[in-house]
Design a protein around this motif. Structure first.
Motif, PDB file in Angstrom:
ATOM      1  N   THR A  64      -5.157  -2.828   6.048  1.00  0.00           N
ATOM      2  CA  THR A  64      -4.966  -4.234   5.674  1.00  0.00           C
ATOM      3  C   THR A  64      -5.716  -4.543   4.376  1.00  0.00           C
ATOM      4  O   THR A  64      -6.901  -4.247   4.240  1.00  0.00           O
ATOM      5  CB  THR A  64      -5.473  -5.154   6.796  1.00  0.00           C
ATOM      6  OG1 THR A  64      -4.703  -4.914   7.988  1.00  0.00           O
ATOM      7  CG2 THR A  64      -5.337  -6.615   6.398  1.00  0.00           C
ATOM      8  N   GLY A  65      -4.994  -5.105   3.424  1.00  0.00           N
ATOM      9  CA  GLY A  65      -5.602  -5.459   2.149  1.00  0.00           C
ATOM     10  C   GLY A  65      -5.740  -4.314   1.161  1.00  0.00           C
ATOM     11  O   GLY A  65      -6.324  -4.475   0.089  1.00  0.00           O
ATOM     12  N   ILE A  66      -5.193  -3.156   1.500  1.00  0.00           N
ATOM     13  CA  ILE A  66      -5.265  -1.983   0.621  1.00  0.00           C
ATOM     14  C   ILE A  66      -4.036  -1.952  -0.291  1.00  0.00           C
ATOM     15  O   ILE A  66      -2.916  -2.201   0.149  1.00  0.00           O
ATOM     16  CB  ILE A  66      -5.334  -0.683   1.449  1.00  0.00           C
ATOM     17  CG1 ILE A  66      -6.584  -0.669   2.332  1.00  0.00           C
ATOM     18  CG2 ILE A  66      -5.297   0.533   0.541  1.00  0.00           C
ATOM     19  CD1 ILE A  66      -7.889  -0.688   1.573  1.00  0.00           C
ATOM     20  N   ASP A  67      -4.265  -1.606  -1.543  1.00  0.00           N
ATOM     21  CA  ASP A  67      -3.165  -1.529  -2.507  1.00  0.00           C
ATOM     22  C   ASP A  67      -2.559  -0.131  -2.601  1.00  0.00           C
ATOM     23  O   ASP A  67      -1.341   0.019  -2.615  1.00  0.00           O
ATOM     24  CB  ASP A  67      -3.659  -1.955  -3.893  1.00  0.00           C
ATOM     25  CG  ASP A  67      -4.195  -3.371  -3.907  1.00  0.00           C
ATOM     26  OD1 ASP A  67      -3.382  -4.290  -3.723  1.00  0.00           O
ATOM     27  OD2 ASP A  67      -5.417  -3.553  -4.090  1.00  0.00           O
ATOM     28  N   ARG A  68      -3.419   0.887  -2.680  1.00  0.00           N
ATOM     29  CA  ARG A  68      -2.935   2.259  -2.872  1.00  0.00           C
ATOM     30  C   ARG A  68      -3.635   3.190  -1.882  1.00  0.00           C
ATOM     31  O   ARG A  68      -4.840   3.083  -1.688  1.00  0.00           O
ATOM     32  CB  ARG A  68      -3.177   2.731  -4.313  1.00  0.00           C
ATOM     33  CG  ARG A  68      -2.334   1.949  -5.331  1.00  0.00           C
ATOM     34  CD  ARG A  68      -2.489   2.532  -6.726  1.00  0.00           C
ATOM     35  NE  ARG A  68      -1.427   2.039  -7.598  1.00  0.00           N
ATOM     36  CZ  ARG A  68      -0.853   2.733  -8.565  1.00  0.00           C
ATOM     37  NH1 ARG A  68      -1.247   3.974  -8.818  1.00  0.00           N
ATOM     38  NH2 ARG A  68       0.098   2.210  -9.308  1.00  0.00           N
ATOM     39  N   VAL A  69      -2.864   4.113  -1.313  1.00  0.00           N
ATOM     40  CA  VAL A  69      -3.383   4.980  -0.255  1.00  0.00           C
ATOM     41  C   VAL A  69      -3.123   6.447  -0.579  1.00  0.00           C
ATOM     42  O   VAL A  69      -2.002   6.821  -0.933  1.00  0.00           O
ATOM     43  CB  VAL A  69      -2.725   4.655   1.106  1.00  0.00           C
ATOM     44  CG1 VAL A  69      -3.174   5.633   2.182  1.00  0.00           C
ATOM     45  CG2 VAL A  69      -3.044   3.222   1.525  1.00  0.00           C
ATOM     46  N   LEU A  70      -4.171   7.256  -0.447  1.00  0.00           N
ATOM     47  CA  LEU A  70      -4.001   8.703  -0.425  1.00  0.00           C
ATOM     48  C   LEU A  70      -3.888   9.110   1.036  1.00  0.00           C
ATOM     49  O   LEU A  70      -4.863   9.043   1.787  1.00  0.00           O
ATOM     50  CB  LEU A  70      -5.187   9.403  -1.100  1.00  0.00           C
ATOM     51  CG  LEU A  70      -5.183  10.942  -1.008  1.00  0.00           C
ATOM     52  CD1 LEU A  70      -3.892  11.525  -1.565  1.00  0.00           C
ATOM     53  CD2 LEU A  70      -6.397  11.528  -1.726  1.00  0.00           C
ATOM     54  N   PHE A  71      -2.711   9.499   1.424  1.00  0.00           N
ATOM     55  CA  PHE A  71      -2.386   9.884   2.807  1.00  0.00           C
ATOM     56  C   PHE A  71      -2.507  11.401   2.899  1.00  0.00           C
ATOM     57  O   PHE A  71      -1.609  12.134   2.480  1.00  0.00           O
ATOM     58  CB  PHE A  71      -0.975   9.381   3.116  1.00  0.00           C
ATOM     59  CG  PHE A  71      -0.366   9.818   4.423  1.00  0.00           C
ATOM     60  CD1 PHE A  71      -1.101  10.445   5.421  1.00  0.00           C
ATOM     61  CD2 PHE A  71       0.984   9.572   4.667  1.00  0.00           C
ATOM     62  CE1 PHE A  71      -0.521  10.838   6.620  1.00  0.00           C
ATOM     63  CE2 PHE A  71       1.581   9.954   5.865  1.00  0.00           C
ATOM     64  CZ  PHE A  71       0.827  10.597   6.837  1.00  0.00           C
ATOM     65  N   ILE A  72      -3.632  11.847   3.441  1.00  0.00           N
ATOM     66  CA  ILE A  72      -3.865  13.276   3.623  1.00  0.00           C
ATOM     67  C   ILE A  72      -3.263  13.688   4.957  1.00  0.00           C
ATOM     68  O   ILE A  72      -3.590  13.123   5.997  1.00  0.00           O
ATOM     69  CB  ILE A  72      -5.372  13.596   3.577  1.00  0.00           C
ATOM     70  CG1 ILE A  72      -5.956  13.188   2.208  1.00  0.00           C
ATOM     71  CG2 ILE A  72      -5.618  15.078   3.841  1.00  0.00           C
ATOM     72  CD1 ILE A  72      -7.466  13.320   2.118  1.00  0.00           C
ATOM     73  N   SER A  73      -2.381  14.653   4.922  1.00  0.00           N
ATOM     74  CA  SER A  73      -1.670  15.057   6.138  1.00  0.00           C
ATOM     75  C   SER A  73      -2.636  15.532   7.215  1.00  0.00           C
ATOM     76  O   SER A  73      -3.697  16.090   6.929  1.00  0.00           O
ATOM     77  CB  SER A  73      -0.655  16.158   5.823  1.00  0.00           C
ATOM     78  OG  SER A  73      -1.300  17.278   5.255  1.00  0.00           O
ATOM     79  N   SER A  74      -2.255  15.308   8.464  1.00  0.00           N
ATOM     80  CA  SER A  74      -3.101  15.718   9.587  1.00  0.00           C
ATOM     81  C   SER A  74      -2.882  17.199   9.899  1.00  0.00           C
ATOM     82  O   SER A  74      -1.959  17.839   9.383  1.00  0.00           O
ATOM     83  CB  SER A  74      -2.801  14.867  10.817  1.00  0.00           C
ATOM     84  OG  SER A  74      -1.534  15.196  11.355  1.00  0.00           O
ATOM     85  N   GLN A  75      -3.740  17.722  10.766  1.00  0.00           N
ATOM     86  CA  GLN A  75      -3.613  19.113  11.193  1.00  0.00           C
ATOM     87  C   GLN A  75      -2.682  19.202  12.405  1.00  0.00           C
ATOM     88  O   GLN A  75      -2.722  18.340  13.281  1.00  0.00           O
ATOM     89  CB  GLN A  75      -4.984  19.676  11.565  1.00  0.00           C
ATOM     90  CG  GLN A  75      -5.958  19.758  10.405  1.00  0.00           C
ATOM     91  CD  GLN A  75      -5.484  20.688   9.313  1.00  0.00           C
ATOM     92  OE1 GLN A  75      -4.995  21.783   9.588  1.00  0.00           O
ATOM     93  NE2 GLN A  75      -5.606  20.254   8.060  1.00  0.00           N
ATOM     94  N   PRO A  76      -1.834  20.225  12.468  1.00  0.00           N
ATOM     95  CA  PRO A  76      -0.975  20.385  13.645  1.00  0.00           C
ATOM     96  C   PRO A  76      -1.768  20.874  14.848  1.00  0.00           C
ATOM     97  O   PRO A  76      -2.897  21.341  14.717  1.00  0.00           O
ATOM     98  CB  PRO A  76       0.045  21.438  13.186  1.00  0.00           C
ATOM     99  CG  PRO A  76      -0.696  22.236  12.155  1.00  0.00           C
ATOM    100  CD  PRO A  76      -1.629  21.282  11.465  1.00  0.00           C
ATOM    101  N   GLY A  77      -1.159  20.752  16.028  1.00  0.00           N
ATOM    102  CA  GLY A  77      -1.750  21.325  17.225  1.00  0.00           C
ATOM    103  C   GLY A  77      -2.559  20.371  18.075  1.00  0.00           C
ATOM    104  O   GLY A  77      -3.172  20.796  19.047  1.00  0.00           O
ATOM    105  N   GLY A  78      -2.578  19.084  17.732  1.00  0.00           N
ATOM    106  CA  GLY A  78      -3.331  18.119  18.519  1.00  0.00           C
ATOM    107  C   GLY A  78      -2.564  17.647  19.741  1.00  0.00           C
ATOM    108  O   GLY A  78      -1.412  18.027  19.968  1.00  0.00           O
TER     109      GLY A  78
END
Length: 282
Positions: A64-78
């Protein structure tokens, strides 16, 4: 303008936050992490928000209230599949009306045959369908993935089985480029981030130069490679993973030459021997 880095407590996230802070100032950077205790230790003085890929509501609150996001991918297997986690993230991006997202993806994601690429390609499609401005950062192989090979070679001997090419670069170099994409305008939609294409034989020569001594780097069969790792005391899961990773290279999956990484960094990636020195010092 407010910038957020998700999954910020990982090595990639820490390096990205460092560069982002240098570019826009700590006061404009929001750290998003699942583990708040760890985040507070790593990022004193930063605004820190809890965001768990398995919890869409937490992501909406974090963005909320963020303009730009670096979306780092998650790790598989969870416990929750990576694709479901990424679906949660994209929905949160939509609900919070973020202006721009940079997503860490997989090389040549739409054509890559490896299962590792499937969730990335699906996530790219979700982001495109969201109509959010975006850039896909298709990271090639981190040199850190080869730490076992590099350290074995530096000790005098190492083995590999693949014949393919990879665009190795340090994880921090990919993270620095990601932060730069996040703050700049007029981005491309797709960045094929990679170092120069090299073979394991090339990497062995680089380690020899880094270690300053003659070493033996030998190509063996895949079966022999796994057998020898097990004989050295490596557990079966780790040995099979290393063999699988070399298989990705052998298939040509990472053989996608591109100057995108050097172009965004503003300089060539570190030479392999110098990068190997950095890994050996850790």
């Amino acid at each position: 303008m407010k910038y957020a880095v998700t999954a910020a407590t990982g090595h990639f996230g820490q390096a990205a936050v460092k560069t982002l802070t240098e570019l826009v100032g700590k006061e404009n950077v929001v750290v998003v992490a699942r583990n708040l205790e760890k985040a507070n230790k790593l990022f004193p003085g930063y605004e820190i928000r809890r965001g768990d890929y398995s919890d869409e509501q937490s992501l909406q609150e974090a963005l909320t209230g963020i303009d730009r996001v670096l979306f780092i991918s998650s790790q598989p297997g969870g416990e929750v599949s990576r694709l479901k986690q990424h679906q949660n993230m994209v929905e949160a991006l939509k609900q919070t009306q973020v202006d721009f997202v940079a997503y860490t993806s997989f090389p040549n994601a739409q054509n890559a045959a490896t299962p590792l690429a499937e969730d990335h390609w699906a996530t790219e499609k979700l982001i495109k369908e969201s109509d959010i401005k975006h850039a896909f950062l298709r990271n090639n192989w981190y040199l850190e993935n080869e730490s076992a090979f590099i350290k074995s070679a530096a000790d005098g001997q190492a083995e590999y089985w693949t014949n393919g090419l990879a665009g190795w670069a340090l994880e921090r170099e990919y993270a620095e480029a990601a932060a730069k994409v996040l703050v700049q305008d007029n981005n491309k939609e797709i960045y094929e981030f990679a170092g120069l294409m090299k073979t394991y034989a090339d990497l062995g020569k680089a380690v020899a130069a880094a270690a300053g001594k003659d070493i033996t780097v030998k190509q063996v069969s895949e079966d022999e490679y796994v057998k020898n790792l097990l004989s050295q005391g490596m557990d079966e899961g780790a040995a099979k993973w290393l063999s699988f990773a070399q298989g990705i290279i052998d298939e040509g999956t990472l053989d996608h030459p591109s100057s995108d990484l050097a172009d965004v960094l503003g300089h060539p990636t570190l030479a392999l021997d110098q990068a190997a020195v950095e890994i050996l010092k850790r």
